[in-house]
Design an enzyme around this catalytic site. Sequence first.
Site, PDB file in Angstrom:
ATOM      1  N   GLU A 213      52.891  60.431 -12.960  1.00 44.93           N
ATOM      2  CA  GLU A 213      52.304  60.738 -11.652  1.00 44.93           C
ATOM      3  C   GLU A 213      50.784  60.693 -11.674  1.00 44.93           C
ATOM      4  OE1 GLU A 213      54.677  60.577  -9.848  1.00 44.93           O
ATOM      5  OE2 GLU A 213      56.404  61.532 -10.754  1.00 44.93           O
ATOM      6  N   ASP A 352      53.768  50.666  -8.615  1.00 48.12           N
ATOM      7  CA  ASP A 352      55.069  50.782  -9.256  1.00 48.12           C
ATOM      8  C   ASP A 352      55.654  49.386  -9.431  1.00 48.12           C
ATOM      9  OD1 ASP A 352      55.204  53.567  -9.466  1.00 48.12           O
ATOM     10  OD2 ASP A 352      56.000  53.789  -7.437  1.00 48.12           O
TER      11      ASP A 352
END
Length: 535
Positions: A213, A352
């Site tokens: 994260e 991502d």
Amino acid sequence: MTRTVTSTAPGLNHPRQPEVPGLFTLVLHTHLPWLAHHGRWPVGEEWLYQSWSAAYIPLVRVLRTLAAENRRHLVTLGVTPVVAAQLDDPYCLQGMHHWLANWQLRALEATHIRKAAQAGPTSTPEALRELGAREYTEAERELGEFETLWRHGGSPVFRELLDGDVIELLGGPLAHPFQPLLNPRLREFALREGLADAWQRFAHTPAGIWAPECAYAPGMERDYAAAGIGHFMVDGPSLHGDTALGRPVSGSNVVAFGRDLQVSYRVWSPKSGYPGHPAYRDFHTYDHTTGLKPARVTGRHVPSQSKAPYDPERADAAVDTHVADFVETVRQRLISESARIGRPAHVVAAFDTELFGHWWYEGPVWLERVLRALPAAGIRVGTLSEAVTGDYVGAAVELPPSSWGSGKDWQVWAGEQVADLVQLNGEVVDAALATVDKALTQATGSLTLAPRDFVADQILRETLLTVSSDWPFMISKDSAADYARYRAHLHAHATREIAGALAAGRRGHAQRLADGWNRADGLFGALDARRLPSA
């Protein structure tokens, strides 16, 4: 002064544009939670197989194609240990093979539909036959690639790209915990075991990591330095938006690289980006008979039943437009940032991996074309490690507590919505560490002299799965929140059940429990509780 450079790649004999100052780095973060043996649809193994088919296989195809053109140092690729474990797992490999074969059968079924089961322009027999023919060809290609290239797992595939200097590998801690909230002992253990896992799979120890994260707490750079980590990713606001150079953190030699939001958000942002273009395939619209995705986006407010059929030629033209737009965006950003800081700048775009193919069907094609178009436009493409050795590093900086989540702080993982999970995680971790400490020192009086203890290993394995950052993220974002809560509490229960039996002196029962849970959660086979840092 600018100079013109000529491509050395096969088939690209035209001169490039004048060289732009600086360096561009594309960083991809490949991560999914542990999904094997934990549900199938709508959340579970299907998520893994969809991402593998739509993103991972096409990405490798793109990188191998570009490597065959003698292109190197293309992407800095983060592969989390939990994804690497699934791509190597025999059960997952078998499941993926079955999934690809089923995809091909569903595509074949679409070509034989004579009567629409639902209304709408995408569900006519003619539209489904055309869709099915395209999907059948695509599934057939992927089955062939999977059987020849992936049949022994993902590790040999990525190792070939690493050995050939096509990519740089970023590692990460086991099971992707939100590190700032984690007990320091377990945090150190997860990080060191994660790096060791990468070495065992790829014969390469990552020089950098994608912190789960992008989460940071002051002092974590010391943990990274002690583990041999030289650089890591943060989000742009962690560097107050000044991402033109990497920055050593708090007097250490560990460099933080920030995601350039101006460039990254051009592709994907919370509100906009290329994948929402009307010509691209719509991710959310399914044909319910075959499970295929037959529609294009068409428009933001067009209901699914009214969306137009997907048109590959229309989408292909949009890809070219967005390649040109991105290249020009990077070019102008490098020129302006280099002028601002008075030296060649560094631009990092980070995403991502699953965006490219899984969420954005045309993403892999866009990647292939953009990685050709950037050098042709005079833009040097390189990895984060090259940025370090190439002196794209500025003055030291103090980083604030931060992440790449909403608000760029810790609220997604520590906010009111998930306060119960924060408490659960703390209780489970404390109990697990106390039980493991006692179990390993009981026989010999020394953790380092203790024999390997499979029960202690499984306690730590379930503990790490409990504290995965995925569960609070899914709850805070209301994305399969029930599944996320179920998974967090399931692994917490497993930890407590095994630890409780062991603490009560019921070693045989604890062993049977550990064996049972390991059949579902047998990832990270080399995890060794004896390497847990002392209290």
